[in-house]
Design a protein around this motif. Sequence first.
Motif, mmCIF file in Angstrom:
data_model
loop_
_atom_site.group_PDB
_atom_site.id
_atom_site.type_symbol
_atom_site.label_atom_id
_atom_site.label_comp_id
_atom_site.label_asym_id
_atom_site.label_seq_id
_atom_site.Cartn_x
_atom_site.Cartn_y
_atom_site.Cartn_z
ATOM 1 N N GLN A 111 49.982 45.897 24.863
ATOM 2 C CA GLN A 111 48.519 45.811 24.899
ATOM 3 C C GLN A 111 48.072 44.352 24.933
ATOM 4 N N ARG A 112 48.739 43.493 24.184
ATOM 5 C CA ARG A 112 48.404 42.067 24.190
ATOM 6 C C ARG A 112 48.536 41.491 25.602
ATOM 7 N N TYR A 163 51.660 38.932 33.455
ATOM 8 C CA TYR A 163 51.344 39.660 32.216
ATOM 9 C C TYR A 163 51.412 41.167 32.434
ATOM 10 N N THR A 184 45.926 42.995 28.052
ATOM 11 C CA THR A 184 44.614 42.404 27.773
ATOM 12 C C THR A 184 44.529 41.004 28.371
ATOM 13 N N ARG A 185 45.591 40.229 28.254
ATOM 14 C CA ARG A 185 45.619 38.893 28.861
ATOM 15 C C ARG A 185 45.489 38.981 30.383
ATOM 16 N N TYR A 230 46.792 49.277 31.932
ATOM 17 C CA TYR A 230 46.101 49.388 30.646
ATOM 18 C C TYR A 230 45.699 50.835 30.375
ATOM 19 N N LEU A 266 43.962 41.291 32.068
ATOM 20 C CA LEU A 266 42.570 41.628 32.376
ATOM 21 C C LEU A 266 41.624 40.463 32.089
ATOM 22 N N ASP A 267 41.959 39.628 31.123
ATOM 23 C CA ASP A 267 41.159 38.423 30.877
ATOM 24 C C ASP A 267 41.231 37.482 32.077
ATOM 25 N N GLN A 324 44.304 47.148 35.426
ATOM 26 C CA GLN A 324 43.512 48.236 34.863
ATOM 27 C C GLN A 324 44.320 49.530 34.802
ATOM 28 N N TYR A 342 47.778 36.604 36.474
ATOM 29 C CA TYR A 342 47.642 37.872 35.757
ATOM 30 C C TYR A 342 48.824 38.821 35.976
ATOM 31 N N PRO A 367 39.765 40.446 35.611
ATOM 32 C CA PRO A 367 39.188 41.693 35.100
ATOM 33 C C PRO A 367 39.146 42.850 36.094
ATOM 34 N N LYS A 407 38.666 53.654 31.497
ATOM 35 C CA LYS A 407 39.290 52.532 32.216
ATOM 36 C C LYS A 407 39.537 52.922 33.669
#
Length: 187
Positions: A130-131, A113, A134-135, A150, A137-138, A147, A110, A141, A166
């Motif tokens: 943002q992409r 990213y 989001t990856r 983001y 956090l996928d 976080q 993570y 999380p 958030k």
Amino acid sequence: ILLRNDPMYELHSPAPWGYFQEKIDYAEYLDVFNHVMTETTGPEREIGKIYIQYLMSGKDLSKRLEALGDKPDLFGKIIALKATLDRDASQADLKKLIAKLPANLADFGYYAYVLRGEALMRLGEEKDSQRDLTRALDLSPRAAVAQWAYASLLKKQGRQTEADQKIQELLSYHPNYIPAIVWTLKE
């Protein structure tokens, strides 16, 4: 594990209030790293050693780490991006490093990213940032740095309510995360 995660997590998330917070002992990390990696050969061992020395030295080795961006392995490129972000590099330097990264950074984890997302945010490429965030956090999380990044992007986009939500989510996982606490105090 330290090398594939936020190296500043311990600094930003001290023990609960009232406890003594020791300075992060990267020398101890280096000793453990050297012990664990004695059987390992290859670029990750050398890069890891340089990276921990960089964390110990107060960024004196940043140029040496940034040169790793020209190496073929993903680990070196990610560490080079971290050092470049730390020194508030020019947009041209960031673009050059980002161009060397593959689209899929999941093999690193993570944090790769997050770093690319932060670099893209600095470049004003909010959709791509943002992409990547989001990856991140996928993949993790509850990662505080993901976080935080983001929420920072949401705030930059003028989405203050979502950013605050958030930050509250971050604090539910990491109640002592100092940047998030400061964020809430400014509100």
